[in-house]
Design a protein around this motif. Structure first.
Motif, PDB file in Angstrom:
ATOM      1  N   VAL A 173       0.861  -1.184   0.000  1.00 16.63           N
ATOM      2  CA  VAL A 173       0.000   0.000   0.000  1.00 16.63           C
ATOM      3  C   VAL A 173       0.898   1.235   0.000  1.00 16.63           C
ATOM      4  O   VAL A 173       1.616   1.488   0.964  1.00 16.63           O
ATOM      5  CB  VAL A 173      -0.937   0.018   1.237  1.00 16.63           C
ATOM      6  N   GLU A 174       0.864   1.983  -1.095  1.00 11.33           N
ATOM      7  CA  GLU A 174       1.674   3.193  -1.234  1.00 11.33           C
ATOM      8  C   GLU A 174       0.853   4.468  -1.036  1.00 11.33           C
ATOM      9  O   GLU A 174       1.425   5.539  -0.881  1.00 11.33           O
ATOM     10  CB  GLU A 174       2.351   3.210  -2.602  1.00 11.33           C
ATOM     11  N   LYS A 175      -0.454   4.341  -1.055  1.00  8.28           N
ATOM     12  CA  LYS A 175      -1.339   5.487  -0.854  1.00  8.28           C
ATOM     13  C   LYS A 175      -2.149   5.226   0.413  1.00  8.28           C
ATOM     14  O   LYS A 175      -3.051   4.388   0.425  1.00  8.28           O
ATOM     15  CB  LYS A 175      -2.260   5.659  -2.066  1.00  8.28           C
ATOM     16  N   MET A 176      -1.818   5.932   1.476  1.00  9.96           N
ATOM     17  CA  MET A 176      -2.425   5.666   2.779  1.00  9.96           C
ATOM     18  C   MET A 176      -3.937   5.889   2.785  1.00  9.96           C
ATOM     19  O   MET A 176      -4.639   5.314   3.608  1.00  9.96           O
ATOM     20  CB  MET A 176      -1.763   6.511   3.872  1.00  9.96           C
ATOM     21  N   ASP A 177      -4.452   6.669   1.853  1.00  9.00           N
ATOM     22  CA  ASP A 177      -5.904   6.870   1.754  1.00  9.00           C
ATOM     23  C   ASP A 177      -6.633   5.572   1.420  1.00  9.00           C
ATOM     24  O   ASP A 177      -7.842   5.466   1.628  1.00  9.00           O
ATOM     25  CB  ASP A 177      -6.232   7.904   0.670  1.00  9.00           C
ATOM     26  N   SER A 178      -5.917   4.567   0.915  1.00  7.79           N
ATOM     27  CA  SER A 178      -6.537   3.302   0.520  1.00  7.79           C
ATOM     28  C   SER A 178      -6.533   2.253   1.631  1.00  7.79           C
ATOM     29  O   SER A 178      -7.107   1.175   1.457  1.00  7.79           O
ATOM     30  CB  SER A 178      -5.828   2.742  -0.712  1.00  7.79           C
ATOM     31  N   VAL A 179      -5.920   2.540   2.768  1.00  9.45           N
ATOM     32  CA  VAL A 179      -5.817   1.554   3.844  1.00  9.45           C
ATOM     33  C   VAL A 179      -7.193   1.092   4.319  1.00  9.45           C
ATOM     34  O   VAL A 179      -7.421  -0.101   4.523  1.00  9.45           O
ATOM     35  CB  VAL A 179      -4.973   2.103   5.024  1.00  9.45           C
ATOM     36  N   GLY A 180      -8.124   1.996   4.484  1.00  9.10           N
ATOM     37  CA  GLY A 180      -9.475   1.629   4.924  1.00  9.10           C
ATOM     38  C   GLY A 180     -10.160   0.699   3.939  1.00  9.10           C
ATOM     39  O   GLY A 180     -10.810  -0.278   4.334  1.00  9.10           O
ATOM     40  N   ALA A 181     -10.007   0.969   2.647  1.00 14.92           N
ATOM     41  CA  ALA A 181     -10.618   0.117   1.625  1.00 14.92           C
ATOM     42  C   ALA A 181      -9.970  -1.264   1.608  1.00 14.92           C
ATOM     43  O   ALA A 181     -10.657  -2.270   1.419  1.00 14.92           O
ATOM     44  CB  ALA A 181     -10.509   0.775   0.254  1.00 14.92           C
ATOM     45  N   VAL A 182      -8.651  -1.327   1.821  1.00 19.30           N
ATOM     46  CA  VAL A 182      -7.963  -2.620   1.902  1.00 19.30           C
ATOM     47  C   VAL A 182      -8.549  -3.434   3.046  1.00 19.30           C
ATOM     48  O   VAL A 182      -8.905  -4.606   2.891  1.00 19.30           O
ATOM     49  CB  VAL A 182      -6.438  -2.433   2.094  1.00 19.30           C
ATOM     50  N   ASN A 183      -8.651  -2.817   4.210  1.00 19.92           N
ATOM     51  CA  ASN A 183      -9.191  -3.521   5.376  1.00 19.92           C
ATOM     52  C   ASN A 183     -10.644  -3.953   5.170  1.00 19.92           C
ATOM     53  O   ASN A 183     -11.047  -5.018   5.633  1.00 19.92           O
ATOM     54  CB  ASN A 183      -9.041  -2.671   6.633  1.00 19.92           C
TER      55      ASN A 183
END
Length: 92
Positions: free
Chosen positions: A21-31
């Protein structure tokens, strides 16, 4: 949403999905995606690499091949997220 239950009699494979994950804004979507498929997840390990501002996640699943592919594909389509699945040769 995602499949969240085992299919009786379905052939499964063990796989590990590597996620960067290089874009921290995507962490929630990953989870959220991982939560949708939590029934298939054996374990996961996440490593924040603060020096490079990336998160590295390994997820181990026991699931039908199409489920593993769906999880990896959904993750890889998120902005700033790369994913790749590695399958065991053993089926069960």
């Amino acid at each position: 949403m995602g499949e969240d239950r085992q299919v009786p009699g379905a052939e499964t494979r063990i796989a590990v999905i590597g996620i960067i994950v290089e874009k921290m804004d995507s962490v929630g979507a990953v989870n959220e995606i991982l939560h949708q498929y939590s029934t298939y997840i054996i374990g996961r390990m996440g490593l924040p690499y603060r020096e490079k501002q990336v998160n590295i996640i390994s997820v181990v699943l026991d699931a039908p091949v199409d489920i593993i592919s769906a999880v990896s594909g959904k993750l890889g389509r998120l902005p700033g997220v790369s994913s790749k699945a590695l399958y065991s040769r053993q089926t069960g």
